[in-house]
Design a protein around this motif. Structure first.
Motif, PDB file in Angstrom:
ATOM      1  N   SER A 154       0.826  -1.144   0.002  1.00  0.00           N
ATOM      2  CA  SER A 154      -0.004   0.017   0.033  1.00  0.00           C
ATOM      3  C   SER A 154       0.725   1.305  -0.120  1.00  0.00           C
ATOM      4  O   SER A 154       0.325   2.337  -0.385  1.00  0.00           O
ATOM      5  N   TRP A 155       2.214   1.274   0.440  1.00  0.00           N
ATOM      6  CA  TRP A 155       3.085   2.403   0.273  1.00  0.00           C
ATOM      7  C   TRP A 155       2.352   3.510   0.982  1.00  0.00           C
ATOM      8  O   TRP A 155       2.329   4.685   0.474  1.00  0.00           O
ATOM      9  N   PRO A 156       2.068   3.494   2.366  1.00  0.00           N
ATOM     10  CA  PRO A 156       1.584   4.435   3.171  1.00  0.00           C
ATOM     11  C   PRO A 156       2.580   5.777   3.079  1.00  0.00           C
ATOM     12  O   PRO A 156       1.944   7.051   3.088  1.00  0.00           O
ATOM     13  N   GLY A 157       3.902   5.543   2.572  1.00  0.00           N
ATOM     14  CA  GLY A 157       4.543   6.810   2.765  1.00  0.00           C
ATOM     15  C   GLY A 157       4.609   7.376   1.141  1.00  0.00           C
ATOM     16  O   GLY A 157       5.657   8.178   0.853  1.00  0.00           O
ATOM     17  N   ASN A 158       4.141   6.632   0.301  1.00  0.00           N
ATOM     18  CA  ASN A 158       4.208   6.900  -1.102  1.00  0.00           C
ATOM     19  C   ASN A 158       5.416   7.074  -1.693  1.00  0.00           C
ATOM     20  O   ASN A 158       6.218   6.345  -1.461  1.00  0.00           O
ATOM     21  N   VAL A 159       5.692   8.101  -2.705  1.00  0.00           N
ATOM     22  CA  VAL A 159       6.842   8.169  -3.332  1.00  0.00           C
ATOM     23  C   VAL A 159       8.067   8.243  -2.574  1.00  0.00           C
ATOM     24  O   VAL A 159       9.168   7.637  -2.897  1.00  0.00           O
ATOM     25  N   ARG A 160       7.882   9.049  -1.469  1.00  0.00           N
ATOM     26  CA  ARG A 160       9.062   9.216  -0.637  1.00  0.00           C
ATOM     27  C   ARG A 160       9.410   7.781   0.108  1.00  0.00           C
ATOM     28  O   ARG A 160      10.648   7.575   0.041  1.00  0.00           O
ATOM     29  N   GLU A 161       8.589   6.849   0.636  1.00  0.00           N
ATOM     30  CA  GLU A 161       8.898   5.753   0.997  1.00  0.00           C
ATOM     31  C   GLU A 161       9.608   4.885  -0.052  1.00  0.00           C
ATOM     32  O   GLU A 161      10.432   4.105   0.417  1.00  0.00           O
ATOM     33  N   LEU A 162       8.910   4.874  -1.284  1.00  0.00           N
ATOM     34  CA  LEU A 162       9.459   3.933  -2.313  1.00  0.00           C
ATOM     35  C   LEU A 162      10.853   4.359  -2.630  1.00  0.00           C
ATOM     36  O   LEU A 162      11.668   3.465  -2.807  1.00  0.00           O
ATOM     37  N   ARG A 163      11.042   5.786  -2.637  1.00  0.00           N
ATOM     38  CA  ARG A 163      12.555   6.354  -2.949  1.00  0.00           C
ATOM     39  C   ARG A 163      13.511   5.684  -2.072  1.00  0.00           C
ATOM     40  O   ARG A 163      14.677   5.433  -2.275  1.00  0.00           O
TER      41      ARG A 163
END
Length: 465
Positions: free
Chosen positions: A361-370
């Motif tokens: 679900s990537w709760p931290g969105n693009v920042r978490e993915l990076r």
């Protein structure tokens, strides 16, 4: 070609007042808008790369002939059509003019209908030139934006189009989206693709400044305004003059200062602390919020009249979980960037890693993915781990096997996704339904199939910021 001639400009250059008047009458009857001048210098003062029509000039001018004017125009804009008129029947001059780039050459006396038709064709050509230039500029902007706002999902393609469209205006923009979705990237793009691109981009996080400092930071102060104010200080709003002021987490701005910000937007003036006169400012305001601003208004944290000024344009940034396969493209892009940055090989991703990328679900969105991509690159050479282990903290022994076909892998990660959501929300089914966008019946069926219960949720996971 276009049939619309209204307001298409034609510059008439002739030192004979009677001929200028005749040309003005004939060309205006054909539906064009004319400007008349007597000399080459006067003509050059009227022209720019954005001139939307053509030039009609006599060859014999006082001081400087029409062929010389043609060359000067060609140096400024070689694609601006110039029609030359002569009453001398000079064939060598006509040949020289055409070689110098004249669009057409008309001999006196001429039929008014003929000169009108030549002008119409010249203006049609100019219209196509300007349309092609605009399309090339838009294409260059689009390509440049794609390298910043990466993704092929329909929501991101629409967002890129909106950014390029709204960047050309000066209207206030409110960017809303979850933490880590890239709101500042969008604000920077709105600046960089706008007429204000050569002005400053001043970014301020309203939540990061101590409340006692916010007013002085934003609005500035005069010398002696308060203890320690030894000299005048220009605030961030004034410093953004001619450019863009970006206020992140606008909902965190102290209520007491919101009327002053409203005045800036309404009056284009800023009041320094301790000042006696307002200071004129020329800024475009872009703000961002990771909470629903309407909820902030209902809770009394944001003034409604300020919101109406902030959200003239509202851009909604989708969370990564709603962007389909963009997670794969983004992760691959970040892998290549970090591998280059650290001088390491680009690590390969497994089918299991790719399945996790699309189902987590990537709760931290693009920042978490990076962040995950950076860790993946750094760990690849010393202790490679499945991506899920790096992101969620699951140990090697608890990470599902990579054996099996696509269906088995997807089933495994569907179970992992639901299990992670249950753990993150402490078994609260309503919250899990909302995060995964699943009806209760569908969620219950999947939990039963995977042998999951709300009692197995365990402790609540922290959200990555």
């Amino acid at each position: 070609m276009t049939d619309k001639t209204d307001n298409t400009p034609v510059l008439v250059v002739d030192d004979d007042p009677s001929m200028r008047a005749a040309l003005r009458q004939w060309i205006r009857l054909a539906g064009f808008d004319t400007t008349e001048v007597a000399t080459a210098d006067q003509a050059m003062a009227k022209l720019s790369p954005e001139f939307g029509g053509c030039v009609v000039s006599d060859v014999m001018l006082e001081g400087e002939d029409g062929v010389s004017l043609l060359r000067r125009i060609g140096e400024q804009d070689a694609e601006l059509p110039v029609v030359l008129i002569t009453g001398h029947g000079d064939v060598p001059m006509a040949v020289e003019a055409m070689r110098a780039g004249a669009y057409d050459f008309v001999e006196k006396p001429f039929d008014p209908d003929h000169i009108a038709e030549v002008v119409r064709r010249a203006c049609d050509k100019r219209s196509l030139v300007l349309e092609n230039r605009q399309l090339k500029a838009q294409l260059a902007e689009s390509v440049g934006l794609q390298s910043r706002l990466i993704g092929n999902s329909p929501v991101i393609q629409t967002l890129r189009q909106q950014i390029l469209h709204f960047a050309r205006t000066d209207a206030a923009v409110l960017i809303t989206g979850e933490t880590g979705t890239g709101k500042e990237v969008i604000a920077q793009a709105l600046h960089d693709f706008s007429p204000r691109k050569d002005g400053p981009f001043m970014a301020i996080n309203a939540a990061a400044l101590p409340e006692a400092m916010v007013e002085a930071e934003l609005f500035g102060h005069e010398a002696g305004a308060f203890t320690g104010a030894d000299k005048r200080r220009i605030g961030r709003i004034e410093s953004a003059g001619g450019g863009v002021l970006f206020l992140d987490e606008i909902v965190s701005m102290p209520l007491a200062l919101q009327p002053k910000l409203l005045r800036v937007l309404q009056e284009k003036q800023v009041d320094r602390i301790g000042g006696t006169r307002p200071v004129e400012v020329d800024i475009r305001l872009i703000s961002a919020a990771n909470l629903d601003p309407k909820e902030a208004v209902a809770e009394g944290r944001l003034r409604e009249d300020l919101l109406f000024r902030l959200n003239t344009i509202e851009l909604k940034v989708p969370p990564l979980r709603e962007r389909g396969r963009d997670s794969l493209l983004l992760f691959d892009t970040f892998l290549n960037r970090f591998a280059l940055q650290y001088g390491l090989d680009v690590p390969l991703t497994s089918a299991r890693d790719e399945a996790f990328l699309q189902t987590y679900s990537w709760p931290g969105n693009v920042r978490e993915l990076r962040n995950a991509a950076e860790r993946f690159v750094l760990n690849a050479g010393v202790g490679p781990q499945p991506l899920e282990a790096l992101v969620t903290g699951h140990r090697e022994g608890t990470v599902p096997s990579e054996e099996g076909g696509l269906k088995e892998l997807m089933d495994t990660y569907e179970r992992s996704l639901i299990e992670s959501a249950l753990r993150r929300h402490g078994g609260r089914i309503a919250d899990v339904m909302q995060e995964l966008n699943l009806p209760r019946r569908t969620l219950n069926e999947k939990m039963t199939r995977h042998g999951l219960t709300r009692d197995q949720a365990g402790p609540v996971e922290p959200v990555v910021n």
